[in-house]
Enzyme design. Structure first.
Site, short mmCIF file in Angstrom:
data_model
loop_
_atom_site.label_atom_id
_atom_site.label_comp_id
_atom_site.label_asym_id
_atom_site.label_seq_id
_atom_site.Cartn_x
_atom_site.Cartn_y
_atom_site.Cartn_z
N ASP A 22 -14.87 -7.04 74.25
CA ASP A 22 -15.27 -8.25 75.10
C ASP A 22 -15.59 -7.53 76.03
O ASP A 22 -15.53 -6.54 76.77
CB ASP A 22 -13.74 -8.88 75.50
CG ASP A 22 -14.11 -10.24 76.35
OD1 ASP A 22 -15.00 -10.75 76.34
OD2 ASP A 22 -13.12 -10.42 77.25
N HIS A 23 -16.90 -8.10 76.72
CA HIS A 23 -17.77 -7.60 78.09
C HIS A 23 -17.91 -6.16 77.84
O HIS A 23 -17.71 -5.24 78.83
CB HIS A 23 -17.08 -8.04 79.07
CG HIS A 23 -17.06 -9.53 79.37
ND1 HIS A 23 -18.27 -10.23 79.60
CD2 HIS A 23 -16.09 -10.44 79.26
CE1 HIS A 23 -17.84 -11.38 79.72
NE2 HIS A 23 -16.59 -11.73 79.45
#
Ligand code: 13P
Length: 321
Positions: free
Chosen positions: A83-84
């Protein structure tokens, strides 16, 4: 090994018209809650984690343990997603470790300011080239989602521009696209229930029509249910009132074209409620295994409800060869 790429997981979901929750985990107990919920509801699932998420393990150690854990759920189709990802290098590390999907978040420059479209395209394209050569899917981000992504950066919301979506996808080749439509990350989102002027679901339909082969992702999807906040606060917590994305808005988002629904805070709240209740019920207890089990069960119940809401429950058999 039950691992699939996000491309495969979401292509099947798009064909059948359901959404898939991508649930943040920062330790193995939380990951077990996600995988147990998927097993119990016969759901495909995306397990996602931020780099540096584990409080006392290196990324490489935590990621290896996650992969070993996933191996114990052969009947659950799982994508392991970064994620990210803040940089090309971090995405490359996750790919080497065995992730089947990475997000490159090119929406911010190194100093936490919104990046230019060209900067975003350049880094995303580089990650896509590296990842696709290795059979790994990539998610990019258009616009900037608000709130705190890692507890240090507070990005303002910049809504995704539909006019840029098609050129971003054409220039980068991403498999999935996070679209900023007014949501924000974290436990403190909106001061009042968000209406249509805050949560721009109209942008989802518009962008989905422009990039039909790319899966749209809703970040910051937690609902922050008042009932969970009440449980935490009844046992000594002081979580302030705040509103997230209502359940019916998430269902509507899936109908309009959202395929991957990112959620962290709601199962973190449920976990914390379970832990606090267990400690309050037995004030002399000092055995972490006991209160962590209570947290895990509480999180699992919430996660099962979400899997049913998003439509992924009962869909695991679609992935069996
Ligand atoms: P919440 O902060 O709303 O749980 O969303 C998590 C998320 O979007 C992770 O990328």
């Amino acid at each position: 090994m039950t691992l699939v790429t996000n491309r495969t997981l979401l292509d099947v979901a798009a064909g059948a018209g359901f959404g898939v929750g991508a649930f943040n985990v920062a330790d193995l107990t939380m990951a077990q809650a996600v995988l147990d919920a998927a097993r119990a509801t016969e759901s495909p699932v995306i397990v996602e984690t931020l780099a540096g998420a584990h409080p006392h393990c290196s990324d490489e150690t935590f990621w290896a343990l996650l992969l070993e854990l996933i191996d114990g759920y052969p009947e659950v189709p799982v994508a392991l997603h970064l994620d990210h990802g803040p940089s090309y290098e971090t995405c490359a590390r996750a790919i080497s470790a065995g992730f089947t999907s990475v997000m490159i978040d090119g929406s911010l420059d190194g100093a936490g300011r919104p990046a230019s479209f060209e900067q975003n395209v350049a880094v995303t394209r580089r990650v896509v080239a590296y990842a696709h050569e290795r059979g790994v899917s990539v998610e990019g981000e258009l616009g900037t989602i608000g709130g705190s992504k890692d507890g240090t950066v507070r990005a303002e919301i910049v809504l995704a521009d539909p006019a840029q979506a098609a050129s971003f996808v054409a220039a980068t080749g991403v498999d999935a696209l996070a679209v900023a439509i007014g949501t924000s990350h974290g436990a403190y989102k909106f001061d009042t229930p968000p209406d249509g002027s805050v949560l721009r679901l109209d942008l989802v339909a518009e962008i989905a029509a422009l990039v039909p082969g790319t899966h749209l992702v809703l970040h910051g999807s937690s609902s922050l249910p008042a009932s969970l906040r009440a449980r935490v606060n009844a046992c000594g917590g002081r979580v302030p009132e705040s509103w997230g994305v209502a359940d019916e808005e998430k269902v509507r988002a899936v109908k309009l074209g959202i395929r991957k629904i990112n959620q962290g805070m709601d199962h973190y709240l449920a976990f914390t409620a379970g832990v606090r209740e267990a400690l309050a019920a037995d004030p002399v207890s000092v055995d972490p295994a006991v209160y962590l089990a209570a947290g895990r069960e509480s999180a699992q119940r919430l996660l099962e409800e979400r899997m049913v809401l998003f439509g992924q429950a009962g869909q695991a058999s679609r992935y069996r060869r």
